[in-house]
Design a protein around this motif. Sequence first.
Motif, mmCIF file in Angstrom:
data_model
loop_
_atom_site.group_PDB
_atom_site.id
_atom_site.type_symbol
_atom_site.label_atom_id
_atom_site.label_comp_id
_atom_site.label_asym_id
_atom_site.label_seq_id
_atom_site.Cartn_x
_atom_site.Cartn_y
_atom_site.Cartn_z
ATOM 1 N N ALA A 112 53.592 21.854 62.211
ATOM 2 C CA ALA A 112 52.817 20.653 61.908
ATOM 3 C C ALA A 112 52.804 19.695 63.099
ATOM 4 O O ALA A 112 51.817 18.994 63.335
ATOM 5 N N LEU A 116 49.528 17.985 64.874
ATOM 6 C CA LEU A 116 49.307 16.569 65.186
ATOM 7 C C LEU A 116 48.776 16.416 66.609
ATOM 8 O O LEU A 116 47.869 15.625 66.865
ATOM 9 N N ASP A 221 49.207 13.823 57.596
ATOM 10 C CA ASP A 221 50.367 14.687 57.807
ATOM 11 C C ASP A 221 51.061 14.859 56.460
ATOM 12 O O ASP A 221 51.661 13.926 55.933
ATOM 13 N N THR A 244 47.497 18.627 57.809
ATOM 14 C CA THR A 244 48.472 19.610 58.285
ATOM 15 C C THR A 244 49.600 19.817 57.288
ATOM 16 O O THR A 244 50.009 18.875 56.580
#
Length: 414
Positions: A112, A116, A221, A244
């Motif tokens: 993840a 980002l 996120d 994500t």
Amino acid sequence: MKRRDIVKGLPLLPLMGGITAGGLFPSGALFGENSTPRSNIPDYFEELGITRVINAAATMTYLSGSLMLPEVLEAVTATAHDFADMHELQDKVGAKIAEMLHCEAAIVTSGAACALVLGTAAAITGTDENKRKQIPNLPGPRPEVIMQKKHRYVFDQAITTTGAKIVEVENAVDMEKAINERTVMALFFNAATSWYGGEDSIGHEEFIAICKRHHIPTFIDAAADVPPVENLFKYQKMGFDMVTFSGGKMIRGPQSAGLLFGRKDLIEAAKLNHSPYEAPIGRPMKVNKEEIFGMYAALKTYLQRDHKKEWREWLRRTSSIKHILTEVSGVRTKVYIPEGRANVFPSLDVYWDKKDIFIEPKEVYEKLKNGNPSIVTSLATRNSREVLNVGVVLLKPEQVDIVANTVKEILKQG
Ligand SMILES: *Cc1c(COP(=O)(O)O)cnc(C)c1O
């Protein structure tokens, strides 16, 4: 034949004629090395003196995240024997994942945190090749990414890795005002309320609405935010442009894999900022072929799983540990299920009466960690009191009793 024999022999090959790559390296016997009988596989933990850890905590990166499901390991080994064009692999796996998650496009990233970086890079560069070559050192003022002040967290360094600057806002009015021609994206940290308590200053819907009015891409996120499985569908449906999730947490894919999915133009731009291209910012965050297949297998398996049954099994484990621990007088337990958005699964808080048992939770934690086998639990604070928290979701079935009995012995002696 040993690898070095083949390498020595290579210059002679043209003379031998008629040998195709397929003939030279028959599948399943690359370099003749794959014929090693399985019983001869060394115990690498043993060979290197690495401690095997029983994970009675959570999917923590320092504890190697998660254990890959058998389906994932099968996908990794089954695909390791042939080459593939990495562009084709990302495109086709991405299309399939997008179909599974009801969104436009997807890619497999190296976690993840990589997602980002790539999502922010995509928002900055689009398909502009020059910009791709220049970030994080674009000329002119730094691109800006908006975040709620309360959402700032350790992982937002992945945003500034691209050269972007984070602009903090405290409320919706602030946010409207903060948007300007340098704004490239707005990031929502989904588990902020779980990490810090309190409420978001700007809720999901309002956050998206403001950005849509100004044509600013939104990114959420949600790395650790399954279970529940529904979360894999929720945020793109709400209108976030990019989402994500970690691959190596409860989805149980490779630890070094993750998912980035959402709007097609942004995902395409993210791909251009990633390996296998040579130059861009994402090149050091390569995902290998086997991990891409493995991540796909993990997601497929995760979506097919009986989540209710799995939840019941987790609860059964907590009650089985409870029964063993409460044989020690003065010990009480409580099932803990976080109310927030991250790591929502059951674990067991263990309390004891300091009159009967003198040992502190921290000492129990240390004894378990330094014991043989090494068992890593968690320390938690509930109502300003420190408790030992025993995780169950990452235990192998046979480890449930081992953990319970080891904790019991330490408490009995304490
Ligand atoms: C774990 C986590 C990350 C990092 O994920 P990786 O897949 O390990 O790169 C990012 N954000 C949040 C909120 C996380 O919990």
